[in-house]
Design a protein around this motif. Structure first.
Motif, PDB file in Angstrom:
ATOM      1  N   GLU A   1       0.927  -1.170   0.008  1.00  0.00           N
ATOM      2  CA  GLU A   1      -0.121  -0.108  -0.137  1.00  0.00           C
ATOM      3  C   GLU A   1       0.751   1.059  -0.075  1.00  0.00           C
ATOM      4  O   GLU A   1       1.894   1.339   0.824  1.00  0.00           O
ATOM      5  CB  GLU A   1      -0.978  -0.110   1.311  1.00  0.00           C
ATOM      6  N   THR A   2       0.652   2.191  -0.857  1.00  0.00           N
ATOM      7  CA  THR A   2       1.489   3.381  -1.041  1.00  0.00           C
ATOM      8  C   THR A   2       0.839   4.416   0.050  1.00  0.00           C
ATOM      9  O   THR A   2       0.086   4.230   0.533  1.00  0.00           O
ATOM     10  CB  THR A   2       1.275   3.969  -2.364  1.00  0.00           C
TER      11      THR A   2
ATOM     12  N   THR B   1      -2.835   3.668  -2.681  1.00  0.00           N
ATOM     13  CA  THR B   1      -2.892   2.721  -3.778  1.00  0.00           C
ATOM     14  C   THR B   1      -2.427   1.197  -3.522  1.00  0.00           C
ATOM     15  O   THR B   1      -1.355   1.605  -2.700  1.00  0.00           O
ATOM     16  CB  THR B   1      -2.219   3.416  -5.086  1.00  0.00           C
ATOM     17  N   LYS B   2      -3.027   0.261  -3.758  1.00  0.00           N
ATOM     18  CA  LYS B   2      -2.574  -1.062  -3.501  1.00  0.00           C
ATOM     19  C   LYS B   2      -1.792  -1.456  -4.793  1.00  0.00           C
ATOM     20  O   LYS B   2      -2.546  -1.528  -5.721  1.00  0.00           O
ATOM     21  CB  LYS B   2      -3.609  -2.102  -3.310  1.00  0.00           C
ATOM     22  N   CYS B   3      -0.579  -1.897  -4.916  1.00  0.00           N
ATOM     23  CA  CYS B   3       0.166  -2.436  -6.119  1.00  0.00           C
ATOM     24  C   CYS B   3       0.970  -3.640  -5.667  1.00  0.00           C
ATOM     25  O   CYS B   3       1.240  -3.863  -4.566  1.00  0.00           O
ATOM     26  CB  CYS B   3       1.195  -1.246  -6.371  1.00  0.00           C
TER      27      CYS B   3
ATOM     28  N   PRO C   1      -3.604  -3.073 -16.424  1.00  0.00           N
ATOM     29  CA  PRO C   1      -3.548  -2.157 -15.220  1.00  0.00           C
ATOM     30  C   PRO C   1      -2.551  -1.115 -15.375  1.00  0.00           C
ATOM     31  O   PRO C   1      -1.597  -1.071 -16.045  1.00  0.00           O
ATOM     32  CB  PRO C   1      -2.815  -3.092 -14.003  1.00  0.00           C
ATOM     33  N   THR C   2      -2.740  -0.131 -14.605  1.00  0.00           N
ATOM     34  CA  THR C   2      -1.868   1.115 -14.785  1.00  0.00           C
ATOM     35  C   THR C   2      -0.540   0.789 -13.916  1.00  0.00           C
ATOM     36  O   THR C   2      -0.409   0.451 -12.948  1.00  0.00           O
ATOM     37  CB  THR C   2      -2.527   2.442 -13.798  1.00  0.00           C
ATOM     38  N   PRO C   3       0.470   1.216 -14.733  1.00  0.00           N
ATOM     39  CA  PRO C   3       2.023   0.807 -14.081  1.00  0.00           C
ATOM     40  C   PRO C   3       2.228   1.937 -13.191  1.00  0.00           C
ATOM     41  O   PRO C   3       1.977   3.137 -13.529  1.00  0.00           O
ATOM     42  CB  PRO C   3       2.854   0.602 -15.274  1.00  0.00           C
ATOM     43  N   TYR C   4       3.253   1.770 -12.236  1.00  0.00           N
ATOM     44  CA  TYR C   4       3.615   2.614 -11.271  1.00  0.00           C
ATOM     45  C   TYR C   4       5.190   2.181 -11.159  1.00  0.00           C
ATOM     46  O   TYR C   4       5.465   0.956 -10.848  1.00  0.00           O
ATOM     47  CB  TYR C   4       2.941   2.669 -10.065  1.00  0.00           C
TER      48      TYR C   4
ATOM     49  N   ILE D   1       7.370   2.089  -8.005  1.00  0.00           N
ATOM     50  CA  ILE D   1       7.254   2.129  -6.580  1.00  0.00           C
ATOM     51  C   ILE D   1       8.595   2.152  -5.891  1.00  0.00           C
ATOM     52  O   ILE D   1       9.297   1.427  -6.164  1.00  0.00           O
ATOM     53  CB  ILE D   1       6.440   0.925  -6.245  1.00  0.00           C
TER      54      ILE D   1
END
Length: 94
Positions: free
Chosen positions: A30-31, A35-37, A69-72, A74
């Motif tokens: 969780e950021t 947001t959960k990634c 999905p949207t990439p991030y 992290i």
């Protein structure tokens, strides 16, 4: 033609779960933004090649109209790894 997207940068606040199903040792985080990634590490398994393959496949799928999905990117701090309850993760990453 779709242009490649640049991922947003987020900071991991909490490691929620560790998955043991892949050589990249993914974890659910969780950021700080809530947001959960799923995070895949660059220093495990096949290394950066696996991440590059995932990125390329995502871009190709997006180009042909498949929802992905949207990439991030992290950021996971060493302090977060040191204080995680997931012991195997410490050995893998640090």
């Amino acid at each position: 033609m779709l242009k490649p997207t640049s991922p947003s940068r987020l900071i991991a606040k909490t490691i929620l779960a560790e998955f043991h199903s892949s050589s990249s040792h993914p974890v659910l985080v969780e950021t700080t933004e809530g947001t959960k990634c799923v995070v895949k590490w660059r220093c495990t398994g096949e290394g950066p090649l696996a991440n590059a393959t995932d990125w390329t496949a995502r871009q190709l799928a997006r180009a042909v109209g498949i929802q992905v999905p949207t990439p991030y990117l992290i950021e996971v701090t060493p302090d977060l790894i040191h204080h995680t309850k997931h012991g195997g993760l410490k050995d893998t990453i640090l």
